[in-house]
Structures are given as structure tokens and as C-alpha cells.
Scaffold this active site. Structure first.
Site, mmCIF file in Angstrom:
data_model
loop_
_atom_site.group_PDB
_atom_site.id
_atom_site.type_symbol
_atom_site.label_atom_id
_atom_site.label_comp_id
_atom_site.label_asym_id
_atom_site.label_seq_id
_atom_site.Cartn_x
_atom_site.Cartn_y
_atom_site.Cartn_z
ATOM 1 N N LYS A 178 -47.345 102.033 34.458
ATOM 2 C CA LYS A 178 -47.487 101.802 33.018
ATOM 3 C C LYS A 178 -47.978 100.384 32.718
ATOM 4 C CE LYS A 178 -44.758 101.968 28.758
ATOM 5 N NZ LYS A 178 -43.423 101.953 28.173
ATOM 6 N N GLN A 179 -47.404 99.412 33.412
ATOM 7 C CA GLN A 179 -47.715 98.004 33.100
ATOM 8 C C GLN A 179 -47.428 97.174 34.345
ATOM 9 O OE1 GLN A 179 -44.118 98.511 30.538
ATOM 10 N NE2 GLN A 179 -44.177 96.274 30.499
ATOM 11 N N TRP A 210 -36.942 91.913 26.381
ATOM 12 C CA TRP A 210 -37.320 90.852 27.335
ATOM 13 C C TRP A 210 -38.687 90.276 27.002
ATOM 14 C CZ3 TRP A 210 -40.756 91.474 31.987
ATOM 15 C CH2 TRP A 210 -41.579 92.596 31.892
ATOM 16 N N ASP A 211 -39.413 90.956 26.123
ATOM 17 C CA ASP A 211 -40.733 90.494 25.690
ATOM 18 C C ASP A 211 -40.691 89.022 25.256
ATOM 19 O OD1 ASP A 211 -40.442 93.278 25.527
ATOM 20 O OD2 ASP A 211 -41.982 93.502 23.990
ATOM 21 N N GLU A 237 -42.134 101.460 33.511
ATOM 22 C CA GLU A 237 -41.154 102.472 33.074
ATOM 23 C C GLU A 237 -41.569 103.895 33.464
ATOM 24 O OE1 GLU A 237 -40.799 101.549 28.904
ATOM 25 O OE2 GLU A 237 -39.247 100.057 29.270
HETATM 26 C C1 BGC Z 1 -42.503 98.353 27.518
HETATM 27 C C2 BGC Z 1 -41.380 97.368 27.705
HETATM 28 C C3 BGC Z 1 -41.235 96.551 26.442
HETATM 29 C C4 BGC Z 1 -41.063 97.456 25.221
HETATM 30 C C5 BGC Z 1 -41.073 96.683 23.924
HETATM 31 C C6 BGC Z 1 -42.222 99.214 26.291
HETATM 32 O O1 BGC Z 1 -43.282 100.094 26.083
HETATM 33 O O2 BGC Z 1 -42.606 99.175 28.650
HETATM 34 O O3 BGC Z 1 -41.656 96.503 28.784
HETATM 35 O O4 BGC Z 1 -40.137 95.712 26.564
HETATM 36 O O5 BGC Z 1 -42.124 98.375 25.157
HETATM 37 O O6 BGC Z 1 -42.273 96.001 23.753
#
Ligand code: BGC
Length: 760
Positions: free
Chosen positions: A598-599, A355-356, A486
Site C-alpha cells: 500500500k505504501q 502517526w502521520d 496495511e
Molecule cells: C495509512 C496510514 C495513515 C492513515 C491516516 C492510512 O490509509 O495507511 O498510514 O496513518 O491512513 O492518514
């Protein structure tokens, strides 16, 4: 964190040889052209720490997954972008000793990535164990002007004595991946040989049957005079050897030019003639002409896409590095290709699409490239719609509902972890959001009309089936998900997921109404194609009206998910430094039970849908969630930089910008050796353009709400908006807007509406 890259505006420079950091540097100095790319591996042998990697866009292998306990619905495979033909290889023997920097006394080593001109340059002096001193210089170019070709020049000079030199220039097709799950080789050998001093190797990927043909010409000279070579061939490895004696003032040089073509882009029967034609084409150019063409191609790119910062070299270098690496990964002419989180710089994340792309990369391409480029990124998903429907069907959904994969190469889900595969369904929302973003930015409705609405309907069908009615709440709820954060799995009512689901249903219904007005016949055809009827829209409206959004009334914030406040509420500032990053220091169980984020999660939603919330709401949520966020995803700081800018927290915004932009250059997370964080590089661009410059599209008008970090004298960039190319420069007490097109443009600048007339 490391700090060994020399600060420079246009170059990434490593001075001095650091064997311990070699894999970090191999990532940092990666070079590519959107079609293929490579880690900065040495040409000559190296027995130290190295991860060799040459990658071809879209060429992948479905490696068998490794999971402990198989569950229904698991993906069959984990796609991997595979390490492909090594065409740079040289074995260099000097007075019978193999040149290997792990066994020499290395002096004055320098590696330099010249981002302005698209060159990787390395030079060093070394003293071999036999006492011979040599000077080496190599330049590698992945041609942006002819993307299936590349070249390198490698020169050798002896410094202290006459020497016998034996150089083997080889090309090896049977290369391996470090992350092969079962130590398999992914390539089968088809053929190798030579014709009129053109060497070739043809390989085929196992299972996926991609045929890749590499054609190579070696050109050996001493002081510009040609030298005869001897050919040899051993299966997938073909080489040419020269043996000469060189004196102190002699310059031995080898130029390699390669063409790499594949059945992904051409008919298999044409690969031979194409390889030959490509090579003839680049062989007709002198080395200097190649460099000039490369400089011109990169110059054209920089004219559109550069961000100039004065007064802060570290920030300037970082943003250029991010923009450079992003464009090396994806140049946008092929809608079958996409942007892997590591691009062509490493094996991790398998080179696949997340989804990035939609959440982070689309805004960069929208503003810096013609609209076709972002449109191709959207078309990529349109082309995978059938697979997304198949994927949802496998999971028990029906009636054309689509769940796009979290991780994909060809439209099929190929992630290893169930929490991500089954639960991180918010990715469907980002795909819909990118369609909206494209339309909002470009004003081009035709994409929605021809492709986008079909995707939106399929995604909305998924949401409408994924919710369930809670009798207790008298609301629709979404259970058992993982949000962008996550560090929480299987939660109920993740605010972000519910918000994007509700928005998506609403936006789809609005788009249906718009198409009804603009092209009713087209809408009827689409409804027939996908079997849509009015009852569905009635049910969707009910979901929109009764969807549950968790909030905490006392704190007056959106709740990340049901029960989030039951967790022990501690702050990142309470964590000891030695416990960080928690994903490396804590058990997974402990992470899941903690409140650490995490984000951006709730904040990701506030970033996407900021227009729906007042500033105080955004501030309250930011002030609550940011101190609980560990930013252990590279995608995190940029969203925070944008929100901090909006909230007027300049110091924090700047801190987050630097953290995003220098993430790899300074190896903040100690993982650059695996490859660069390509998708978050778009976030660095966003931090400046959407963060500091506050660029938005409001009611079809470009708007800026600017500030400038206090250490900067100025920053400037171009954006393309609906046929206008606008130059924006922000200084400490002033600004400049220059319209470089021939039509005027309305702009809202720091709250004031006006027009900018064409400059000449
Ligand atoms: C992130 C995801 C991301 C993936 C690839 C993961 O560490 O939590 O949001 O899509 O990395 O960049």
C-alpha cells in the site's frame, strides 16, 4: 482523476459550475485558521450534492463503535470531530423564489481560494426560474489574526428587473455529522437569544460536555445605507430577516461577523463576556481593515514558509496549496491540538491524530516555524503518556510500558479496526523518532531532558516486552504485527517495525547516557519517578544485540516480513488499469494474499535511517519494492520522491512529487470529496526540501544535495535552523544561499563545506 482547477500561482480557481464535483470543490476550497475551519459550503440554500462541515479544533464526540464481534481490548468509541454551528447560513428569496443553484441557470460561476491573502471568494450570475437575473459575490475569511473569529460579506445585485428581496441570515447550532454511527445528534441545545443586535447560540456536546458559544452580528445594507431587520428564534436556530425592494443599480450587502468560543479554551462562565468582547473587537474594524489584517497575517506566514517555483505553474500552485492547507489546520500555539489527516475539510478519519504527525508533519514545522511549534507537537504526546501506559496495561503489558494509540483525540485509542489498534504498533516508533528528529534539528536537548526521555523509556519498555525469544532462530522476534503497509495483517518480523523497535531501544539507552553526563541528578529523579533500574537496560541491550531482521540473501534486500517472498511475485505494471485501486476493486482476502504494497514500508525505514545504509543497499531495496507498491495511501509517494531523489532518479522523483502535491487538486484517488489529505501535504513539502534539495542535518550541520527538475527554472525556500533563517534558491546552473539572520551558519552544499555569513 479530474482536471478542472485552473492553474494559477497564488489562487485555486474553479471556473464554471460543476454540480457533480461540488463536494470535491467544497473540500478543495476549505478555509480555516488553525482553531477552526470549514468546507466551502454555499451560504445560500443548496439542494444539490453537498457535505456541510464546520469544525472546531479539539471539539469531539466519542461515537459508539460499530464492530461485528467484540474482542477484549477494543476501544470503547470512535472519536469524531463534529460538525459545529453553521454561522454562514442565508435563505435568499428573490421575487418569492428561493435562490438555490441546483434550480437556476447558473452563469459565469467562479470559486477562488486566494492563498496569498487567506480569502475564499465566490461569484456567479444566475437566472432564476421566475426570470430574475442576479449577481452574487461572497467573500469568507477565517481570521488568522484573531483565531476565534471569522467573517463574510455577501452581495446581491439584480441585473434585469426590480425585485423584492427577502434575506434571512441565520445561525444553527444543532447540526449533524454524516458519519454518525447511529444517526445520533451530537449536540444538546443550551440557549439562544440576542442582545443589542448581537445574536448568540450556545450548545453543548453530548458525553464530552464541551460548551460552544457562537455570537454573531449581521449588518444589512443597500448601497451602504443600513436596513432594519426582524429577529426570530426557534430553539438552536436564531435568525434576522430583512425584506426590501431593489432596483437594477442597487447593491444589497450583508456582512456577518462571528465569534466562536468554547469551554475547551475558556472557563464556561466567561464564554458570554468573551463572545461579546471578540465581536466588539472585530466589529470595530471595517471590512477592508479585516482584509488588510488577514493579508498581513498570511503575508508573515508566507515570508517564512513559501516555496517558490518558476517555470512550472502547476507545481507552484500545488506546493502553495499544500502549505496553505497545512497551516490552516495547525498553527502550533496549543499543545493540546494536533493535525487530523483531513484537518477541517471533512469528517473522515474523525479529525484525530495518527502517526502521520510525527512521521510527516514534524519535519515541515521544524524547518518553517519557530522550534516551539514542533515542540508543541511533541508535548501533545508527552501529555498523553499516562493514557498510553494505561492502553498498554489494558493489553497486558506492565511496568510503565506505553503503547500510544494509532488513532486518538485525547490519548485514548479510538480506532475501529483490530488490525490497526492492536497490530500497527510501529506508531510507537514514529513518536520516538520525532523526538530524535526534533533534537537533531534544533539541537535543543532540554526537551529530551524534561519530557522526551520519559516517553522514550516508556516506549522502549513496550518494545522490550513485545519481543519474544525464538529458540529456533536464537533471536528476538516480533510477531503478529501490521507494518505501515496495511495490505498485510498479522505478519511476523515486519522489517520496518523490528528496525524502529531496535533503534528506539538503542536511542533511549544513548539518551540515558547523555543525560547521565549532562545532568546526573535529573536522571536519578527520572529513574525514581518511573522506577527504572539497571537490569532493564541490560535486558534492552540483549534485545538490541539479538533482534531479528529478516533479509533475503539472494536478492540482498531487507525482507518486508517473514515469508514475503512466498507470495506470487508480480509487479504493479502487471495490473490492469481497471483493477486499480485494488482497495476498491479487490476483496480484502485477495489483497492480503498479494505481494502488493500500500505504501512505503521497508522504504519508510530506509528513509528514516538512511545514514545506516550505503547507497547501493538503498537502491537495491528501492528497485525491488517500488515496482510492487500501489501507493494507495496518500503518504506513500513523498517517501518515494525523497528516495528517488537520493538515488538520482530525477524523473521518478518529479513524478512522485506531482502525485503527492496535486493529489487533491486533481483528485487522483477519487476521494477528495471526503476531505483533503492534510497530513500528506507535509509530504509534498518534504519531497521538495528533503527530496530535490536533499536537505539533511548531518552532525549538527545543515546539508543540501540538490537537483532541479528539468522543466523548472528555479525553486526557492526559507528554512529556520538554530536561530538562522536561510534562503535557498536552486537554479538550473546555479544556486543562491542567503543568510537572513545576524549569525553565520556552516552549511554543506553539494558536498562542499562552507559558511554563509549574514547578508547585512
Ligand atoms: C495509512 C496510514 C495513515 C492513515 C491516516 C492510512 O490509509 O495507511 O498510514 O496513518 O491512513 O492518514
Amino acid at each position: 482523476m479530474k482536471n478542472y482547477i485552473v492553474h494559477d500561482e497564488w489562487n485555486i480557481i474553479e471556473e464554471g459550475f460543476r454540480p457533480a464535483y461540488n463536494e470535491v470543490s467544497e473540500s478543495l476550497f476549505s478555509i480555516g485558521n488553525g482553531r477552526m475551519g470549514q468546507r466551502a459550503n454555499f451560504e445560500e440554500d443548496y439542494s444539490g450534492k453537498t457535505l456541510s462541515g464546520s469544525y472546531l479544533a479539539g471539539i469531539y464526540y466519542p461515537d459508539k463503535t460499530r464492530v461485528g464481534w467484540w474482542k477484549n481490548g477494543y476501544p470503547e468509541y470512535f472519536a469524531k470531530v463534529i460538525n459545529a454551528v453553521n454561522w454562514i447560513g442565508l435563505h435568499v428569496k428573490i421575487n418569492d423564489e428561493l435562490l438555490d443553484l441546483a434550480n437556476c441557470d447558473v452563469r459565469s460561476f467562479q470559486r477562488r481560494l486566494d492563498m496569498k491573502n487567506g480569502l475564499l471568494i465566490r461569484s456567479f450570475d444566475a437566472k432564476l426560474q421566475n426570470g430574475t437575473e442576479v449577481r452574487i459575490e461572497s467573500t469568507r475569511i477565517f481570521h488568522l489574526f484573531q483565531s476565534e473569529t471569522a467573517s463574510l460579506k455577501y452581495t446581491i445585485q439584480v441585473l434585469n428587473q426590480q425585485a423584492s428581496l427577502q434575506v434571512v441570515s441565520y445561525m444553527e447550532g444543532d447540526v449533524v455529522n454524516r458519519d454518525s454511527n447511529y444517526d445520533e445528534h451530537f449536540w444538546s441545545f443550551i440557549s439562544s437569544g440576542s442582545l443589542n443586535s448581537q445574536l448568540h447560540v450556545t450548545m453543548k456536546t453530548k458525553k464530552t460536555d464541551f460548551i460552544v458559544r457562537a455570537d454573531l452580528v449581521n449588518n444589512f445594507t443597500i448601497n451602504d445605507g443600513a436596513i432594519e431587520s426582524e429577529l426570530s428564534k426557534e430553539g438552536s436556530c436564531i435568525s434576522e430577516t430583512v425584506a426590501v425592494s431593489v432596483g437594477i443599480n442597487d447593491v444589497f450587502s450583508i456582512e456577518k461577523r462571528v465569534s466562536i468560543v468554547s469551554s475547551q479554551n475558556h472557563a464556561a462562565a466567561e464564554l458570554m463576556s468573551l463572545g461579546k468582547a471578540n465581536l466588539e473587537n472585530i466589529s470595530s474594524l471595517s471590512y477592508q481593515e479585516i482584509r488588510n489584517k488577514q493579508a498581513l497575517a498570511w503575508g508573515n506566514f508566507w515570508n517564512e514558509s513559501d516555496i517558490q517555483i518558476t517555470g512550472d505553474i502547476a507545481a507552484q500552485q500545488a506546493i502553495r496549496f499544500n502549505i496553505f492547507q497545512l497551516y490552516q489546520t495547525y498553527t502550533g500555539e496549543d499543545s493540546r491540538l494536533n493535525i487530523g489527516p483531513k484537518g477541517f475539510t471533512g469528517e473522515k478519519y474523525g479529525g484525530v491524530t495518527y502517526w502521520d504527525t510525527e512521521a510527516y508533519c514534524v519535519p515541515f514545522y521544524l524547518a518553517t516555524q519557530p522550534a516551539d511549534v514542533a515542540r508543541n507537537l511533541l508535548l501533545y504526546r508527552y501529555q498523553h503518556l499516562d493514557k498510553a501506559i494505561e492502553n498498554a496495561t489494558k493489553l497486558g503489558f506492565s511496568n510503565g510500558a506505553a503503547l500510544y494509540p494509532m488513532v486518538t483525540m485525547n490519548g485514548e485509542e479510538c480506532h475501529n479496526e483490530w488490525e490497526i489498534t492492536f497490530e500497527e504498533i510501529h506508531r510507537n516508533g514514529a513518536i520516538a523518532f520525532a523526538i530524535y528528529n526534533y533534537q537533531r534539528y534544533t539541537g535543543d536537548w532540554s526537551y529530551i531532558e524534561n519530557y522526551g526521555l520519559e516517553v522514550l523509556i516508556a516506549i522502549s519498555r513496550f518494545w522490550a516486552q513485545r519481543v519474544n525469544w525464538s529458540a529456533e532462530k536464537e533471536k528476538y522476534v516480533i510477531l503478529g504485527v501490521t507494518g505501515p503497509n496495511e495490505y498485510e495483517n498479522n505478519v511476523n518480523n515486519n522489517w520496518y517495525t523490528n528496525t524502529i523497535a531496535g533503534w528506539c531501544l538503542k536511542y533511549t539507552l544513548e539518551s540515558i547516557l547523555t543525560l547521565k553526563d549532562s545532568n546526573h541528578t535529573k536522571l536519578i529523579c527520572l529513574f525514581e519517578k518511573v522506577g527504572f533500574n539497571n537490569e532493564e537496560s541490560v535486558q534492552w541491550q540483549h534485545v538490541i544485540d539479538y533482534l531479528y531482521y529478516p533479509i533475503d540473501t539472494e536478492l540482498d534486500i531487507f525482507l518486508q516480513q517473514d515469508g514475503y517472498l512466498d507470495k506470487e511475485q508480480v509487479l504493479v505494471s502487471d495490473l490492469l488499469e481497471k483493477e486499480r485501486p485494488i482497495n476498491q476493486k479487490w476483496s480484502w482476502d485477495r489483497i492480503l494474499r498479494s505481494c502488493f504494497i500500500k505504501q512505503a514500508d521497508v522504504l519508510q525505514g530506509l528513509y528514516f535511517f538512511e545514514d545506516q545504509y550505503d547507497l547501493e543497499t538503498i537502491r537495491r531495496n528501492y528497485d525491488f519494492y517500488e515496482p510492487r507498491t500501489v501507493h494507495e495511501s496518500s503518504l506513500s509517494p513523498c517517501v518515494h520522491a525523497i528516495l528517488a531523489s537520493k538515488l538520482g532518479n530525477k524523473a521518478k522523483a518529479y513524478e512522485f512529487y506531482l502525485r503527492t502535491a496535486r493529489l487533491d487538486l486533481d483528485d487522483y484517488n477519487n476521494d477528495t470529496e471526503d476531505g483533503l489529505h492534510i497530513t500528506s501535504m507535509a509530504g509534498s513539502w518534504m519531497s521538495i526540501v528533503e527530496g530535490f534539495a536533499g536537505m539533511r542535518v548531518k552532525d549538527n550541520t545543515l546539508s543540501f544535495q540538490t537537483f532541479i527538475p528539468k522543466t523548472w527554472e528555479s525553486y526557492a525556500f526559507h528554512v529556520q535552523f538554530r536561530g538562522v533563517k536561510l534562503f535557498v534558491k536552486i537554479k538550473q546552473d546555479d544556486f543562491e544561499l542567503i543568510n537572513k539572520s545576524n549569525q553565520e551558519i556552516s552549511v554543506i552544499f553539494n558536498g562542499e563545506a562552507g559558511t554563509v555569513k549574514p547578508c547585512a
